[in-house]
Scaffold this motif. Sequence first.
Motif, PDB file in Angstrom:
ATOM      1  N   ARG A  22       0.867  -1.183   0.000  1.00  0.00           N
ATOM      2  CA  ARG A  22       0.000   0.000   0.000  1.00  0.00           C
ATOM      3  C   ARG A  22       0.904   1.233   0.000  1.00  0.00           C
ATOM      4  NH1 ARG A  22      -3.206  -0.570   5.125  1.00  0.00           N
ATOM      5  NH2 ARG A  22      -1.425  -1.794   5.807  1.00  0.00           N
ATOM      6  N   VAL A  23       0.795   2.038  -1.043  1.00  0.00           N
ATOM      7  CA  VAL A  23       1.671   3.195  -1.247  1.00  0.00           C
ATOM      8  C   VAL A  23       0.871   4.478  -1.085  1.00  0.00           C
ATOM      9  CG1 VAL A  23       3.308   4.306  -2.817  1.00  0.00           C
ATOM     10  CG2 VAL A  23       3.010   1.815  -2.889  1.00  0.00           C
ATOM     11  N   GLY A  28       1.032  14.709  -2.483  1.00  0.00           N
ATOM     12  CA  GLY A  28       0.505  14.837  -3.843  1.00  0.00           C
ATOM     13  C   GLY A  28       1.539  15.200  -4.886  1.00  0.00           C
ATOM     14  N   SER A  29       2.825  15.141  -4.525  1.00  0.00           N
ATOM     15  CA  SER A  29       3.870  15.572  -5.459  1.00  0.00           C
ATOM     16  C   SER A  29       4.417  14.445  -6.330  1.00  0.00           C
ATOM     17  CB  SER A  29       5.031  16.203  -4.686  1.00  0.00           C
ATOM     18  OG  SER A  29       5.693  15.225  -3.902  1.00  0.00           O
ATOM     19  N   ARG A  30       4.038  13.195  -6.048  1.00  0.00           N
ATOM     20  CA  ARG A  30       4.646  12.069  -6.763  1.00  0.00           C
ATOM     21  C   ARG A  30       3.624  11.058  -7.273  1.00  0.00           C
ATOM     22  NH1 ARG A  30       9.815  10.804  -5.017  1.00  0.00           N
ATOM     23  NH2 ARG A  30       9.831   9.634  -6.945  1.00  0.00           N
ATOM     24  N   PRO A  31       2.600  11.477  -8.001  1.00  0.00           N
ATOM     25  CA  PRO A  31       1.586  10.518  -8.449  1.00  0.00           C
ATOM     26  C   PRO A  31       2.158   9.427  -9.358  1.00  0.00           C
ATOM     27  CG  PRO A  31       1.303  12.614  -9.566  1.00  0.00           C
ATOM     28  CD  PRO A  31       2.343  12.825  -8.496  1.00  0.00           C
ATOM     29  N   GLU A  32       3.216   9.749 -10.079  1.00  0.00           N
ATOM     30  CA  GLU A  32       3.822   8.754 -10.964  1.00  0.00           C
ATOM     31  C   GLU A  32       4.533   7.653 -10.194  1.00  0.00           C
ATOM     32  OE1 GLU A  32       7.169  11.204  -9.716  1.00  0.00           O
ATOM     33  OE2 GLU A  32       5.135  11.726 -10.297  1.00  0.00           O
ATOM     34  N   ALA A  33       4.903   7.919  -8.955  1.00  0.00           N
ATOM     35  CA  ALA A  33       5.649   6.943  -8.164  1.00  0.00           C
ATOM     36  C   ALA A  33       4.826   5.696  -7.886  1.00  0.00           C
ATOM     37  CB  ALA A  33       6.124   7.570  -6.861  1.00  0.00           C
ATOM     38  N   ILE A  34       3.548   5.857  -7.627  1.00  0.00           N
ATOM     39  CA  ILE A  34       2.700   4.703  -7.340  1.00  0.00           C
ATOM     40  C   ILE A  34       2.600   3.809  -8.569  1.00  0.00           C
ATOM     41  CG2 ILE A  34       0.362   3.997  -6.713  1.00  0.00           C
ATOM     42  CD1 ILE A  34       0.336   6.655  -5.000  1.00  0.00           C
ATOM     43  N   GLU A  35       2.456   4.418  -9.734  1.00  0.00           N
ATOM     44  CA  GLU A  35       2.416   3.625 -10.970  1.00  0.00           C
ATOM     45  C   GLU A  35       3.751   2.944 -11.234  1.00  0.00           C
ATOM     46  OE1 GLU A  35      -0.211   2.614 -12.616  1.00  0.00           O
ATOM     47  OE2 GLU A  35      -1.285   3.733 -11.062  1.00  0.00           O
ATOM     48  N   HIS A  36       4.842   3.609 -10.868  1.00  0.00           N
ATOM     49  CA  HIS A  36       6.166   3.005 -11.034  1.00  0.00           C
ATOM     50  C   HIS A  36       6.299   1.765 -10.142  1.00  0.00           C
ATOM     51  CE1 HIS A  36      10.442   2.644 -11.751  1.00  0.00           C
ATOM     52  NE2 HIS A  36      10.646   2.664 -10.446  1.00  0.00           N
ATOM     53  N   GLU A  50      -2.957   2.116  -4.112  1.00  0.00           N
ATOM     54  CA  GLU A  50      -2.767   3.469  -3.594  1.00  0.00           C
ATOM     55  C   GLU A  50      -3.570   3.586  -2.299  1.00  0.00           C
ATOM     56  OE1 GLU A  50      -3.101   8.073  -5.129  1.00  0.00           O
ATOM     57  OE2 GLU A  50      -3.756   6.433  -6.417  1.00  0.00           O
ATOM     58  N   TRP A  51      -2.998   4.263  -1.300  1.00  0.00           N
ATOM     59  CA  TRP A  51      -3.639   4.397   0.005  1.00  0.00           C
ATOM     60  C   TRP A  51      -3.620   5.871   0.422  1.00  0.00           C
ATOM     61  CZ3 TRP A  51      -1.368   2.287   5.193  1.00  0.00           C
ATOM     62  CH2 TRP A  51      -2.349   2.327   6.180  1.00  0.00           C
ATOM     63  N   PRO A  52      -4.403   6.724  -0.232  1.00  0.00           N
ATOM     64  CA  PRO A  52      -4.353   8.164   0.045  1.00  0.00           C
ATOM     65  C   PRO A  52      -4.883   8.548   1.426  1.00  0.00           C
ATOM     66  CG  PRO A  52      -6.116   7.686  -1.484  1.00  0.00           C
ATOM     67  CD  PRO A  52      -5.355   6.403  -1.287  1.00  0.00           C
ATOM     68  N   GLU A  53      -5.737   7.715   2.019  1.00  0.00           N
ATOM     69  CA  GLU A  53      -6.321   8.069   3.314  1.00  0.00           C
ATOM     70  C   GLU A  53      -5.437   7.690   4.502  1.00  0.00           C
ATOM     71  OE1 GLU A  53      -7.757   4.061   1.998  1.00  0.00           O
ATOM     72  OE2 GLU A  53      -7.653   6.009   1.053  1.00  0.00           O
ATOM     73  N   TYR A  61       7.236  10.763   7.564  1.00  0.00           N
ATOM     74  CA  TYR A  61       7.704  10.614   6.189  1.00  0.00           C
ATOM     75  C   TYR A  61       7.406  11.895   5.433  1.00  0.00           C
ATOM     76  CZ  TYR A  61       7.971   5.657   7.317  1.00  0.00           C
ATOM     77  OH  TYR A  61       8.283   4.450   7.891  1.00  0.00           O
ATOM     78  N   ASP A  62       8.174  12.157   4.376  1.00  0.00           N
ATOM     79  CA  ASP A  62       8.026  13.406   3.631  1.00  0.00           C
ATOM     80  C   ASP A  62       6.982  13.341   2.521  1.00  0.00           C
ATOM     81  OD1 ASP A  62       9.771  14.775   5.171  1.00  0.00           O
ATOM     82  OD2 ASP A  62      11.366  14.885   3.696  1.00  0.00           O
ATOM     83  N   SER A  63       7.245  12.558   1.491  1.00  0.00           N
ATOM     84  CA  SER A  63       6.323  12.571   0.359  1.00  0.00           C
ATOM     85  C   SER A  63       5.755  11.201   0.023  1.00  0.00           C
ATOM     86  CB  SER A  63       6.978  13.183  -0.882  1.00  0.00           C
ATOM     87  OG  SER A  63       8.091  12.417  -1.287  1.00  0.00           O
ATOM     88  N   LEU A  64       6.545  10.146   0.178  1.00  0.00           N
ATOM     89  CA  LEU A  64       6.071   8.804  -0.145  1.00  0.00           C
ATOM     90  C   LEU A  64       6.290   7.864   1.028  1.00  0.00           C
ATOM     91  CD1 LEU A  64       7.520   8.291  -3.729  1.00  0.00           C
ATOM     92  CD2 LEU A  64       5.122   8.613  -3.119  1.00  0.00           C
ATOM     93  N   CYS A  65       5.329   6.979   1.233  1.00  0.00           N
ATOM     94  CA  CYS A  65       5.519   5.935   2.220  1.00  0.00           C
ATOM     95  C   CYS A  65       4.745   4.695   1.790  1.00  0.00           C
ATOM     96  CB  CYS A  65       5.120   6.393   3.614  1.00  0.00           C
ATOM     97  SG  CYS A  65       3.430   6.956   3.782  1.00  0.00           S
TER      98      CYS A  65
END
Length: 118
Positions: A22-23, A28-36, A50-53, A61-65
Motif C-alpha cells: 500500500r503506497v 501529492g507531489s509524486r503521483p507517478e511513483a505509485i504507478e512506477h 494506492e492508500w491516500p487516506e 515521512y516526507d512525500s512517499l511511504c
Amino acid sequence: VRHIGALLAACRACKLRRFEVRVTDLDGSRPEAIEHVRAELAGDGVGVTEWPERQGGRGYYDSLCFKIDVLHDGEWVEVADGGDTAWTQRLLGNRKERLVISGLGLERLASLATAPRP
C-alpha cells in the motif's frame, strides 16, 4: 522499489507468497511513483494499491511511504513499513540529500513463518 523488493524477498524466504503493498503519496507531489511501484512489483503474488487516506506516518515521512501486508491463514497481516525522510537534508544542510528508510517486523515475520498450517 529497491526497499520494497528486498522486504518482499525476506518474506518469500519465510515461505510467504501473497502480498499487498500500500503506497501513499503524502503531499501529492509524486503521483507517478505509485504507478512506477505497480509496474515494477505487481504480479507474482504482489498487489500494489494506492492508500491516500493513510494517516500514520504523516509528519514523519516526507512525500512517499508504504506498508507491506502478507496473507496468512486468510488474514492480512502488516509486516513492513517505509518511506522517504528529510533527516539527512537537515543533518547535512543539503536539500539534495535523499534518504529512504524501511523496517520489517522480524518477530512478526518469524511467527508467521513458523505458525502451524492447517
